[in-house]
Design a protein around this motif. Structure first.
Motif, PDB file in Angstrom:
ATOM      1  N   VAL A  31      54.343   7.340  12.659  1.00 55.94           N
ATOM      2  CA  VAL A  31      53.360   6.409  13.216  1.00 55.94           C
ATOM      3  C   VAL A  31      52.019   7.151  13.315  1.00 55.94           C
ATOM      4  O   VAL A  31      51.904   8.138  14.042  1.00 55.94           O
ATOM      5  CB  VAL A  31      53.804   5.920  14.618  1.00 55.94           C
TER       6      VAL A  31
ATOM      7  N   THR B  17      48.187   7.141  16.613  1.00 57.11           N
ATOM      8  CA  THR B  17      48.879   6.708  17.835  1.00 57.11           C
ATOM      9  C   THR B  17      48.040   6.971  19.078  1.00 57.11           C
ATOM     10  O   THR B  17      47.497   8.056  19.264  1.00 57.11           O
ATOM     11  CB  THR B  17      50.192   7.504  18.004  1.00 57.11           C
TER      12      THR B  17
ATOM     13  N   ASP C 181      50.196   2.613  22.252  1.00 57.89           N
ATOM     14  CA  ASP C 181      51.029   2.290  21.072  1.00 57.89           C
ATOM     15  C   ASP C 181      52.440   2.805  21.297  1.00 57.89           C
ATOM     16  O   ASP C 181      53.428   2.104  21.068  1.00 57.89           O
ATOM     17  CB  ASP C 181      50.481   2.974  19.810  1.00 57.89           C
ATOM     18  N   GLN C 182      52.503   4.073  21.734  1.00 53.10           N
ATOM     19  CA  GLN C 182      53.806   4.711  21.919  1.00 53.10           C
ATOM     20  C   GLN C 182      54.619   3.956  22.977  1.00 53.10           C
ATOM     21  O   GLN C 182      55.799   3.682  22.785  1.00 53.10           O
ATOM     22  CB  GLN C 182      53.612   6.184  22.315  1.00 53.10           C
TER      23      GLN C 182
ATOM     24  N   ASP D 211      57.944   2.201  21.700  1.00 56.28           N
ATOM     25  CA  ASP D 211      59.209   2.743  22.228  1.00 56.28           C
ATOM     26  C   ASP D 211      59.993   1.645  22.943  1.00 56.28           C
ATOM     27  O   ASP D 211      61.214   1.551  22.792  1.00 56.28           O
ATOM     28  CB  ASP D 211      58.942   3.908  23.191  1.00 56.28           C
TER      29      ASP D 211
ATOM     30  N   LEU E  57      61.076   7.083  15.781  1.00 58.48           N
ATOM     31  CA  LEU E  57      59.621   6.994  15.607  1.00 58.48           C
ATOM     32  C   LEU E  57      58.990   8.356  15.889  1.00 58.48           C
ATOM     33  O   LEU E  57      59.234   8.944  16.946  1.00 58.48           O
ATOM     34  CB  LEU E  57      59.042   5.934  16.545  1.00 58.48           C
ATOM     35  N   HIS E  58      58.206   8.849  14.940  1.00 58.14           N
ATOM     36  CA  HIS E  58      57.507  10.131  15.109  1.00 58.14           C
ATOM     37  C   HIS E  58      56.018   9.828  15.187  1.00 58.14           C
ATOM     38  O   HIS E  58      55.464   9.240  14.263  1.00 58.14           O
ATOM     39  CB  HIS E  58      57.823  11.063  13.944  1.00 58.14           C
ATOM     40  N   TYR E  59      55.416  10.236  16.298  1.00 53.03           N
ATOM     41  CA  TYR E  59      54.046   9.818  16.563  1.00 53.03           C
ATOM     42  C   TYR E  59      53.043  10.911  16.207  1.00 53.03           C
ATOM     43  O   TYR E  59      53.229  12.078  16.555  1.00 53.03           O
ATOM     44  CB  TYR E  59      53.896   9.459  18.045  1.00 53.03           C
TER      45      TYR E  59
ATOM     46  N   ASP F 294      48.730  11.501  16.414  1.00 51.31           N
ATOM     47  CA  ASP F 294      47.490  10.861  16.858  1.00 51.31           C
ATOM     48  C   ASP F 294      46.435  10.837  15.758  1.00 51.31           C
ATOM     49  O   ASP F 294      45.475  10.088  15.825  1.00 51.31           O
ATOM     50  CB  ASP F 294      46.956  11.463  18.171  1.00 51.31           C
TER      51      ASP F 294
ATOM     52  N   CYS G  95      53.717   3.732   9.825  1.00 52.73           N
ATOM     53  CA  CYS G  95      53.171   2.629  10.608  1.00 52.73           C
ATOM     54  C   CYS G  95      51.705   2.975  10.840  1.00 52.73           C
ATOM     55  O   CYS G  95      51.402   4.034  11.408  1.00 52.73           O
ATOM     56  CB  CYS G  95      53.943   2.513  11.923  1.00 52.73           C
TER      57      CYS G  95
END
Ligand code: NAD
Length: 331
Positions: free
Chosen positions: A5, A8, A12-13, A17, A27-29, A31, A49
């Motif tokens: 993602v 981020t 969003d997280q 989540d 999901l790996h965020y 920024d 994403c």
């Protein structure tokens, strides 16, 4: 599925989540924005994403494809940040969130209109400073004014409905006639007539080759002198340099923007302790008759919740080989 993602923010997280709870999606965020330089972060992911200012251009997509990415999920309505030809050439699927809350954007557009017309940010600062004078705060009634809406899809039609409630006469320009608009008396006209007759012009069309710089020196010259322009669509629909000239000459009376053509360098970040090097943006910020928000029209709890649940549903459907109702088809 494993998803990288990009762009981020904490909200969003939080919402993604919550929407992913009970699914097996990982999901790996990040920024950072998606660019050619950051695309390798998606290594080993099935999907990325992305948001409005990520750059899923041909070179970034080449890297993503090599890293195994098969799905590009835009957590927004617009998909102009994705090179669709390149995505399809790599066999990638692109999905978006076509309607998460058109109300959020429509209400913000009307909010900008009212705040600018009635000088509310200026009045707020003045009153906080103990100054209760009214000089410079005179607005105009919206009742009986003509509003021109460019693009009467989901958002434009809602703006028409809201402003119809204010007693405005509504003109529209769109090759598709929206029956919800004609039902409330909206009159479809050509762009020249809309520009010539409208006291307020509000843009709600997507960014396409046709709408790129739709508002330019020539079309600005066709607008009613002193009119207001509101843009919550995409920055590139406006030639901002030409708009600055029109504001300087007084031809354009007011400008409200939620989007800006160079916004990817500034919006969603804190520049309050830094120098803004973009002279056009810096100039815009000096006008008393300009109101800018940083691409926040979509930003309501309802919209962010809908975006998150729609994106997660797309991951699940893609993984299970189910139909993808929000798939973006080429051309
Ligand atoms: P939509 O697809 O429902 O409606 C777009 C309308 O524009 C359609 O009726 C289409 O026929 C019309 N259109 C296309 N080309 C046109 C042209 N050349 N001239 C006039 N009309 C034209 O889309 P929507 O959900 O109403 O969103 C509109 C746009 O708003 C999006 O494409 C996006 O760029 C922008 N948007 C901004 C934010 C924000 O936070 N500021 C959020 C969501 C969407």
């Amino acid at each position: 599925m494993r998803v990288a993602v990009f762009s981020t923010k904490p909200y969003d997280q939080e919402f993604l989540d919550a929407a992913a709870k009970g699914t097996s999606h990982e999901l790996h965020y990040f920024d950072t924005r998606l660019t050619t330089d950051t695309a390798p972060l998606a290594k080993g992911s099935d999907a990325v994403c992305i948001f409005v200012n990520d750059q899923a251009d041909a070179s970034a997509l080449r890297i993503l494809a090599a890293e195994g990415v098969k799905l590009i999920a835009c957590r927004c309505a617009g998909f102009n940040q994705v090179d669709l030809d390149a995505a399809h050439a790599h066999g990638m699927t692109v999905v978006r969130v076509p309607a998460y809350s058109p109300h959020a954007v429509a209400e913000h557009a009307v909010g900008l209109l009212l705040a600018l017309n009635r000088h509310i940010p200026r009045a707020y600062n003045r009153v906080r400073d103990g100054n209760f004078q009214l000089d410079g705060l005179m607005g105009f009634d919206l009742f009986n004014k003509t509003v021109g809406i460019v693009g009467t899809g989901k958002i434009g039609a809602l703006v028409a409905k809201i402003l119809h409630g204010f007693g405005c006469r509504i003109l529209a320009f769109d090759s598709y006639i929206n029956p919800d608009c004609t039902a409330i008396g909206v009159r479809y006209v050509d762009l020249d007539e809309l520009l010539a007759e409208s006291d307020v012009v509000s843009l709600h069309c997507p960014l396409t080759p046709e709408t790129n710089k739709l508002i330019n020196e020539k079309t600005l010259a066709k607008m009613k002198p002193g009119a207001m322009l509101v843009n919550t669509s995409r920055g590139d629909v406006i030639d901002t340099g030409a708009v600055v000239d029109a504001l300087k000459s007084g031809r354009l009376g007011y400008l409200a923007l939620d989007v800006y053509e160079e916004e990817e360098h500034y919006f969603f970040e804190d520049f309050s302790s830094r120098v803004i090097e973009d002279d056009v943006l810096a100039r815009l910020l000096t006008f008393p008759n300009v109101l800018i928000t940083g691409h926040q029209a979509f930003f309501t709890a309802e919209a962010i919740g809908n975006i998150a649940s729609t994106v997660i549903a797309s991951f699940t459907n893609f993984e299970k080989g189910l139909p993808l109702p929000n798939k973006v088809e080429k051309g």
